[in-house]
Design a protein around this motif. Structure first.
Motif, PDB file in Angstrom:
ATOM      1  N   HIS A 102     -26.775  13.218   9.196  1.00  0.00           N
ATOM      2  CA  HIS A 102     -27.035  14.641   9.033  1.00  0.00           C
ATOM      3  C   HIS A 102     -25.867  15.272   8.277  1.00  0.00           C
ATOM      4  CE1 HIS A 102     -27.595  18.866  10.206  1.00  0.00           C
ATOM      5  NE2 HIS A 102     -28.841  18.557  10.476  1.00  0.00           N
ATOM      6  N   HIS A 103     -26.191  16.102   7.293  1.00  0.00           N
ATOM      7  CA  HIS A 103     -25.176  16.672   6.419  1.00  0.00           C
ATOM      8  C   HIS A 103     -24.117  17.483   7.149  1.00  0.00           C
ATOM      9  CE1 HIS A 103     -25.222  16.100   2.166  1.00  0.00           C
ATOM     10  NE2 HIS A 103     -26.510  16.291   2.032  1.00  0.00           N
ATOM     11  N   TRP A 104     -24.491  18.122   8.228  1.00  0.00           N
ATOM     12  CA  TRP A 104     -23.554  19.083   8.828  1.00  0.00           C
ATOM     13  C   TRP A 104     -22.996  18.626  10.163  1.00  0.00           C
ATOM     14  CZ3 TRP A 104     -21.424  22.292   5.735  1.00  0.00           C
ATOM     15  CH2 TRP A 104     -20.677  23.347   6.214  1.00  0.00           C
ATOM     16  N   ASN A 125     -17.861  24.081  12.901  1.00  0.00           N
ATOM     17  CA  ASN A 125     -17.090  22.846  13.033  1.00  0.00           C
ATOM     18  C   ASN A 125     -17.979  21.623  13.259  1.00  0.00           C
ATOM     19  OD1 ASN A 125     -14.706  21.439  12.911  1.00  0.00           O
ATOM     20  ND2 ASN A 125     -14.287  21.601  15.106  1.00  0.00           N
ATOM     21  N   ALA A 126     -18.871  21.436  12.311  1.00  0.00           N
ATOM     22  CA  ALA A 126     -19.774  20.275  12.333  1.00  0.00           C
ATOM     23  C   ALA A 126     -20.601  20.211  13.619  1.00  0.00           C
ATOM     24  CB  ALA A 126     -18.992  18.976  12.124  1.00  0.00           C
ATOM     25  N   GLU A 130     -19.944  21.063  16.604  1.00  0.00           N
ATOM     26  CA  GLU A 130     -19.188  20.477  17.713  1.00  0.00           C
ATOM     27  C   GLU A 130     -19.679  20.954  19.081  1.00  0.00           C
ATOM     28  OE1 GLU A 130     -15.162  21.756  17.926  1.00  0.00           O
ATOM     29  OE2 GLU A 130     -14.497  19.996  19.018  1.00  0.00           O
ATOM     30  N   ARG A 137     -17.000   3.016   5.688  1.00  0.00           N
ATOM     31  CA  ARG A 137     -17.580   4.268   5.187  1.00  0.00           C
ATOM     32  C   ARG A 137     -17.945   5.137   6.402  1.00  0.00           C
ATOM     33  NH1 ARG A 137     -20.391   6.232   0.347  1.00  0.00           N
ATOM     34  NH2 ARG A 137     -19.678   4.381  -0.723  1.00  0.00           N
ATOM     35  N   SER A 161     -20.037  10.915   7.886  1.00  0.00           N
ATOM     36  CA  SER A 161     -19.426  12.175   7.478  1.00  0.00           C
ATOM     37  C   SER A 161     -20.438  13.312   7.573  1.00  0.00           C
ATOM     38  CB  SER A 161     -18.927  12.085   6.037  1.00  0.00           C
ATOM     39  OG  SER A 161     -17.882  11.154   5.937  1.00  0.00           O
ATOM     40  N   PRO A 162     -19.993  14.466   8.096  1.00  0.00           N
ATOM     41  CA  PRO A 162     -18.733  14.662   8.789  1.00  0.00           C
ATOM     42  C   PRO A 162     -18.707  13.908  10.121  1.00  0.00           C
ATOM     43  CG  PRO A 162     -20.097  16.617   8.976  1.00  0.00           C
ATOM     44  CD  PRO A 162     -20.812  15.687   8.067  1.00  0.00           C
ATOM     45  N   ARG A 163     -17.527  13.722  10.668  1.00  0.00           N
ATOM     46  CA  ARG A 163     -17.414  12.996  11.920  1.00  0.00           C
ATOM     47  C   ARG A 163     -18.269  13.697  12.985  1.00  0.00           C
ATOM     48  NH1 ARG A 163     -13.729  11.362  16.051  1.00  0.00           N
ATOM     49  NH2 ARG A 163     -12.587  13.311  16.127  1.00  0.00           N
ATOM     50  N   LEU A 198     -18.526  15.137  15.744  1.00  0.00           N
ATOM     51  CA  LEU A 198     -17.657  15.636  16.813  1.00  0.00           C
ATOM     52  C   LEU A 198     -18.428  15.977  18.075  1.00  0.00           C
ATOM     53  CD1 LEU A 198     -15.512  18.135  14.693  1.00  0.00           C
ATOM     54  CD2 LEU A 198     -14.950  15.782  15.301  1.00  0.00           C
ATOM     55  N   GLY A 257     -30.928  20.640   7.684  1.00  0.00           N
ATOM     56  CA  GLY A 257     -29.826  19.685   7.704  1.00  0.00           C
ATOM     57  C   GLY A 257     -28.843  19.887   6.577  1.00  0.00           C
ATOM     58  N   ALA A 258     -29.350  20.023   5.372  1.00  0.00           N
ATOM     59  CA  ALA A 258     -28.451  20.173   4.234  1.00  0.00           C
ATOM     60  C   ALA A 258     -28.192  21.641   3.906  1.00  0.00           C
ATOM     61  CB  ALA A 258     -29.020  19.472   3.006  1.00  0.00           C
ATOM     62  N   VAL A 311     -24.698  23.094   3.860  1.00  0.00           N
ATOM     63  CA  VAL A 311     -23.830  22.713   2.739  1.00  0.00           C
ATOM     64  C   VAL A 311     -24.012  23.699   1.592  1.00  0.00           C
ATOM     65  CG1 VAL A 311     -23.245  20.899   1.095  1.00  0.00           C
ATOM     66  CG2 VAL A 311     -23.977  20.297   3.413  1.00  0.00           C
ATOM     67  N   VAL A 365     -15.552  22.090   6.986  1.00  0.00           N
ATOM     68  CA  VAL A 365     -16.467  20.989   7.310  1.00  0.00           C
ATOM     69  C   VAL A 365     -16.769  20.165   6.066  1.00  0.00           C
ATOM     70  CG1 VAL A 365     -18.798  20.418   8.094  1.00  0.00           C
ATOM     71  CG2 VAL A 365     -17.455  22.125   9.326  1.00  0.00           C
ATOM     72  N   ASN A 399     -13.926  17.876   5.649  1.00  0.00           N
ATOM     73  CA  ASN A 399     -14.033  16.759   6.597  1.00  0.00           C
ATOM     74  C   ASN A 399     -15.147  15.788   6.211  1.00  0.00           C
ATOM     75  OD1 ASN A 399     -11.892  17.192   8.262  1.00  0.00           O
ATOM     76  ND2 ASN A 399     -13.047  18.177   9.893  1.00  0.00           N
ATOM     77  N   TYR A 400     -16.172  16.294   5.546  1.00  0.00           N
ATOM     78  CA  TYR A 400     -17.248  15.419   5.069  1.00  0.00           C
ATOM     79  C   TYR A 400     -16.691  14.397   4.077  1.00  0.00           C
ATOM     80  CZ  TYR A 400     -21.771  14.057   3.062  1.00  0.00           C
ATOM     81  OH  TYR A 400     -22.862  13.336   2.634  1.00  0.00           O
ATOM     82  N   TYR A 404     -12.026  13.147   6.278  1.00  0.00           N
ATOM     83  CA  TYR A 404     -11.783  13.664   7.620  1.00  0.00           C
ATOM     84  C   TYR A 404     -10.291  13.887   7.810  1.00  0.00           C
ATOM     85  CZ  TYR A 404     -10.861  13.798  12.547  1.00  0.00           C
ATOM     86  OH  TYR A 404     -10.377  14.173  13.771  1.00  0.00           O
TER      87      TYR A 404
END
Lengths: 299, 304
Positions: free
Chosen positions: A157-159, A182-183, A185, A260, A263-265, A267, B69-70, B73, B199, B202-203, B206
């Motif tokens: 997932h992108h975010w 923050n992704a 979180e 690899r 991304s993003p981690r 969290l 999802g995207a 961004v 973010v 971080n993508y 990180y």
């Protein structure tokens, strides 16, 4: 940033050497666990069958439903599937099955139907069972539900890094974007809302053809899915997600031929453990039971 | 001019606010008209694929219903509108054309740099083609052309559609100014990314679970890789609205990431690489990882 807040950085992973080993996932010792968290290990069952799908295509319903029955029986320590499903719900329960309708990789309808049928066999009245995703907030069955079953396919997932079981509950809140910071979180906070808190008895992470990488606005290419033929079943959503995340990470490393990181981690998986106390994310606190097909299991 | 004087001048609305509203209104109309005029000029047929009726236009709120999802961004790059059109063929895969009006060429370039894997095919100002997907940017537009399933014929149609769409966009955009501030020697041009959201950083790399560099919509960030001889490095430039914010972010980076840095702001990481930071006015330069201290210092000294 102000003050001396504890911040996890890339440096921490470099220091522990876990960056390369774990691909950035769940590699740090859990020094700041949420209060009241269980000291017990969480049991997670990973079941696979090479005939679960026809390659990337159609699902073999009989095989997959048998996988679900077998996994649930082991996950709950039951004698047989019938008694296992009776541990999930009883005749007096009202059950919401939280699905996922993302059209490129939805929860397989065959599994939704099978769960519904099993619940009926366990004595739950059909009118007290509903499958829903984006309408859960207004769905009358979900509104009066006593039990929730959470099922979705895993994907990148992108975010949030991963579309996970934890993330699947974002439709229970009226303003999902509040949780995007923050992704994503803080997704674990949703699980503490009254409409869901304490109701989830079963989590099923569908790993039949997971998406391990995504690009572009549509974040989907069939080339980034693979026929893994798996289901991950647990009463602990955090553990199930953590296992799924490790498999996705391993697949990414294998496919790209290098480390690899997702991304993003993601969290939110660690945060659900450490900040919200919803379950266990660290491998040391997960009892992973593997059933069925072991070839290329990646974990 | 204070608020009260503006209120008097414009009878209830501040002059600044009035001008802003008019400007915003005009800007939105300009963008809408531009995208709509582009829409009217788009091809109805590409090879054997035909445009379907029912183009959709999404804004920064409705985009979530389209690209679940995207969307975050695109929002992180200040997306204004997205025009989506489908091309179909009997018995073949759909081709989806999405034209994003990003509001500025800087953000069109930025969202383009979010996905830079792939090969160059010479469409728009910069482009990439990879399995199932072509993307390029031109002027303030980012264009995505997506195949539902991959095939040779579909890819040829995607390329032809890309060329036609690029031809309809007459303007040319500029890359963000901060990109030209990156040190030139050893810069791997195909690794450069532009962003202004933590973010998104971080993508791509990180750094931390918290926003230790205080990146926001008001900061410009360039991330790039370097190769000098047999040594490699990764560098980040961040331009803040004020020198004070740059100074505070430098202190935060030292505090949270390299508290063991020496007087020159450099530290040896546990994996044998070097991290270092320096500041000049609004601009913070961070070497995240370099194979040697000399390379880290060389990069910091050669920021333009």
């Amino acid at each position: 940033m102000t003050g001396k807040k504890r911040v996890i950085t890339r440096r921490d992973f470099i220091r522990t050497g876990s960056w390369a080993v774990m691909g950035s996932l769940m590699g740090l010792p859990l020094a700041h666990r949420a209060g009241g968290q269980t000291a017990q290990k969480s049991r997670v069952v990973l079941i696979r069958n090479q005939n679960a799908t026809e390659g990337h295509g159609a699902l073999n319903p009989g095989t997959v439903v048998q996988m679900l029955d077998d996994a649930l029986t082991v996950a709950l320590g039951a004698e047989d599937p019938v008694s296992a499903w009776r541990k999930i719900a009883n005749p007096g329960d009202t059950v919401g099955i939280k699905s996922n309708v993302w059209f490129r990789l939805p929860t397989p309808p065959e599994l939704e139907k099978a769960i519904t049928a099993r619940l009926v066999e366990a004595g739950v009245a059909p009118q007290n069972i509903s499958v829903d995703d984006r309408g859960v907030k207004s769905n009358p069955v979900f509104k009066r539900s006593t039990v929730l079953i959470n099922i979705r396919p895993m994907r990148t997932h992108h975010w949030s890094g991963l579309g996970s079981l934890l993330k699947n509950y974002i439709m229970f809140v009226p303003q999902p974007w509040i949780y995007h910071g923050n992704a994503c979180e803080r997704l674990g906070a949703i699980w503490q809302k009254p409409q869901v808190a304490g109701k989830t008895r079963l989590n099923i992470l569908v790993m039949l053809t997971p998406l391990f990488h995504g690009v572009g606005p549509h974040h989907f290419s069939r080339g980034y899915t693979w026929p893994y033929g798996g289901l991950i079943v647990s009463t602990d959503p955090v553990s199930a997600d953590a296992i799924g995340a490790r498999i996705i990470q391993a697949k990414r490393n294998q496919y790209f031929g290098e480390d690899r990181p997702i991304s993003p981690r993601p969290l939110h998986i660690e945060a659900a453990d450490i900040k919200f106390g919803l379950g266990n994310s660290h491998p040391d606190r997960i009892e992973l039971i593997k059933l069925g097909w072991h070839e290329n299991i990646l974990i | 001019m204070n608020n009260s004087s503006r209120t008097r001048t414009f009878g209830g609305l501040s002059g600044f606010a009035t001008v802003s509203i008019i400007f915003l209104f005009m800007t939105q109309i300009t963008h809408a008209l531009s995208l709509e005029s582009l829409q009217a000029d788009l091809p109805k047929q590409v090879d054997r694929w035909s445009a379907q009726t029912g183009d959709r236009i999404y804004d920064e709120k409705t985009i979530f219903s389209y690209i679940d999802g995207a969307a975050e961004v695109y929002k992180a790059y200040n997306m204004k509108q997205c025009l989506s059109r489908r091309y179909t063929i009997s018995g073949g895969p759909e081709i989806i054309l999405d034209i994003f009006d990003m509001g500025s060429s800087e953000d069109a370039y930025g969202i383009f740099t979010h996905d830079i894997d792939g090969t160059k095919v010479g469409i728009g100002q910069e482009d990439r083609l990879r399995p199932g997907w072509l993307s390029f940017w031109k002027d303030r537009f980012f264009v995505s052309i997506y195949m539902e399933e991959e095939s040779g014929a579909a890819e040829q149609a995607v390329l032809e559609l890309g060329r036609q769409v690029a031809g309809k966009i007459s303007g040319k955009g500029t890359r963000p100014a901060i990109i030209s501030q990156l040190p030139s020697a050893g810069l791997q041009n195909d690794t450069v990314r532009y962003l202004h959201h933590p973010v998104v950083l971080n993508y791509h790399y990180y750094l931390a679970d918290e926003n230790i560099l205080n990146i926001s919509a008001d900061t410009d960030v360039a991330l790039a890789q370097y190769q000098l001889g047999n040594q490699t490095a990764r560098m980040l430039l961040v331009k803040y609205p004020t020198p004070e914010e740059a100074m505070r972010s430098q202190a935060d980076f030292l505090n949270y990431y390299i508290p063991d840095a020496d007087k020159k702001g450099a530290a040896l990481l546990e994996n044998g690489q070097w991290a270092a930071v320096s500041r000049k006015g609004h601009l913070l330069a961070v070497v995240l990882e370099a194979d040697s201290r000399e390379l880290a210092e060389h990069l910091l000294q050669n920021v333009h």
